[in-house]
Design an enzyme around this catalytic site. Sequence first.
Site, short mmCIF file in Angstrom:
data_model
loop_
_atom_site.label_atom_id
_atom_site.label_comp_id
_atom_site.label_asym_id
_atom_site.label_seq_id
_atom_site.Cartn_x
_atom_site.Cartn_y
_atom_site.Cartn_z
N SER A 259 -7.20 -0.64 3.93
CA SER A 259 -8.63 -0.90 3.87
C SER A 259 -9.57 -0.50 4.93
O SER A 259 -9.50 0.73 5.37
CB SER A 259 -8.74 -2.33 3.63
OG SER A 259 -9.99 -2.50 2.90
N HIS A 400 -6.50 -4.53 -4.40
CA HIS A 400 -6.80 -4.40 -3.09
C HIS A 400 -5.81 -5.22 -2.22
O HIS A 400 -6.14 -6.34 -1.76
CB HIS A 400 -7.98 -4.60 -2.75
CG HIS A 400 -8.66 -4.01 -1.46
ND1 HIS A 400 -8.55 -2.66 -1.15
CD2 HIS A 400 -8.96 -4.55 -0.40
CE1 HIS A 400 -9.17 -2.45 -0.22
NE2 HIS A 400 -9.36 -3.81 0.49
C1 GCU Z 1 -14.86 -3.88 1.81
C2 GCU Z 1 -15.77 -2.76 1.88
C3 GCU Z 1 -14.28 -1.60 2.01
C4 GCU Z 1 -13.28 -2.06 2.87
C5 GCU Z 1 -12.77 -3.14 2.54
C6 GCU Z 1 -11.79 -4.04 3.46
O1 GCU Z 1 -14.58 -4.18 0.38
O2 GCU Z 1 -16.60 -2.29 1.11
O3 GCU Z 1 -15.02 -0.41 2.45
O4 GCU Z 1 -12.42 -0.99 2.80
O5 GCU Z 1 -13.91 -4.45 2.54
O6 GCU Z 1 -11.73 -3.48 4.59
O7 GCU Z 1 -11.19 -4.78 2.89
#
Ligand code: GCU
Length: 421
Positions: A259, A400
């Site tokens: 992420s 995610h």
């Molecule tokens: C949020 C953000 C993302 C990022 C994510 C994370 O969702 O919008 O761009 O990758 O956090 O780091 O978990």
Amino acid sequence: MKSLWLLLTLLSLLTVNALAQSSAFVPNYDEAKIGTYTLPDPLTMQDGTKVTTAPQWRKRRAELLQLFATHVYGHTPATKPVVRFEEKLRDAKSFGGLATRREITVHFTPKSDGPKMHLMLYVPNKKTGRVPAFIAMNYNGNHAVHSDPTITMSTAWMRENKDNGIVNNRATEKSRGVEARRWPIEMIVQRGYAVATFYYGDLFPDHKDGLPDSIIPHFTKAEDWNAIGAWAWGFSRVLDYLERDKNIDAKRVAIVGHSRHGKAALWAGAQDERFAMVVSNDSGESGAALARRNFGETVARINTSFPHWFNAKYKTYNDRVSELPIDQHELLALIAPRPLYVASAVEDQWADPHGEFLAAQAASPVYQMLGTDGLKAVEMPGIHQPVMSTIGYHIRAGGHDLTQYDWEQFLNFADRHFRRK
Ligand code: GCU
């Protein structure tokens, strides 16, 4: 009558304004609504010259790095810090004697009360020579990646989260091991790899006012360098340490980021060519996903939610993404010809899995020009069908996250590319 009319007009204006302000961002999740876009060509210099040879690529590479620094991530200070390493703990009996666990304080200036990060390293005990290593940042402190009660607890600022044992922005005993399911350390060590980790907040506390407490004021006055840049820099400081460690083969070090950490890992790998392999897991917008594709998170959205991640210039592109002189496939291309792995998850639509795949594909011509096979996939592969060329890619089931399945593919990919010749 006239005053009533005026009052009604005023009321309706106020309502429209309130609605506009509260109007939530509605992400597009429809491929048909993305519209058309043209990607910049990684193999064409800004002045139009075509890049067809490796020496020409060196010039284009320098140009692209400069463009990403100027328009997205900010400039990393050029001077290498005087880093001092202080080993604090060594436990040869980790995992019942499988690994030696070490804790090292990395001081970024000669002063002991200066800026620092806390590194934790696991090295397999069973080995015949120097071992390859993975470096990955953690979200909740080193003590959160495993429930081992002897791991020193982080005292750094953390986002409030009572469920995870973060109270008054500080970790408590309850936070031990909260991130462990994302860290199959024993499996990684068993497969012959060392693992190094650090808390990303040691470099930049992840909130919009984090800058004064970050490492940045110690190295630059400019407000251009920001959180993603500081986290990326942290990866390089770990490698500085691993280069001196006789147990580690510093020529076979992979960085992994999930992420926001994936965005930082890509930027670190783009800048620091000592990293032999880069892994992006669900890095999405401003990571592996194409910015010009309006799908899931957008440049405007990320700059609004996380103003401290990128530089000020990036925010000027919020409403004109097509004018960015780069797109994210060129960040991936900056890793060429080194092995690069991009991982997506099917339910992680916010990160635009298809846009991540397309970026990997659009980076491929650079890999091929440099004599590798690039990404050997014409179509996006199905779920759980990893592609293992010099650019690797998989999409897995679920959302995610960073899972055991992801790590297994990273290990298979590393085995393939790090195999001793
Ligand atoms: C949020 C953000 C993302 C990022 C994510 C994370 O969702 O919008 O761009 O990758 O956090 O780091 O978990």
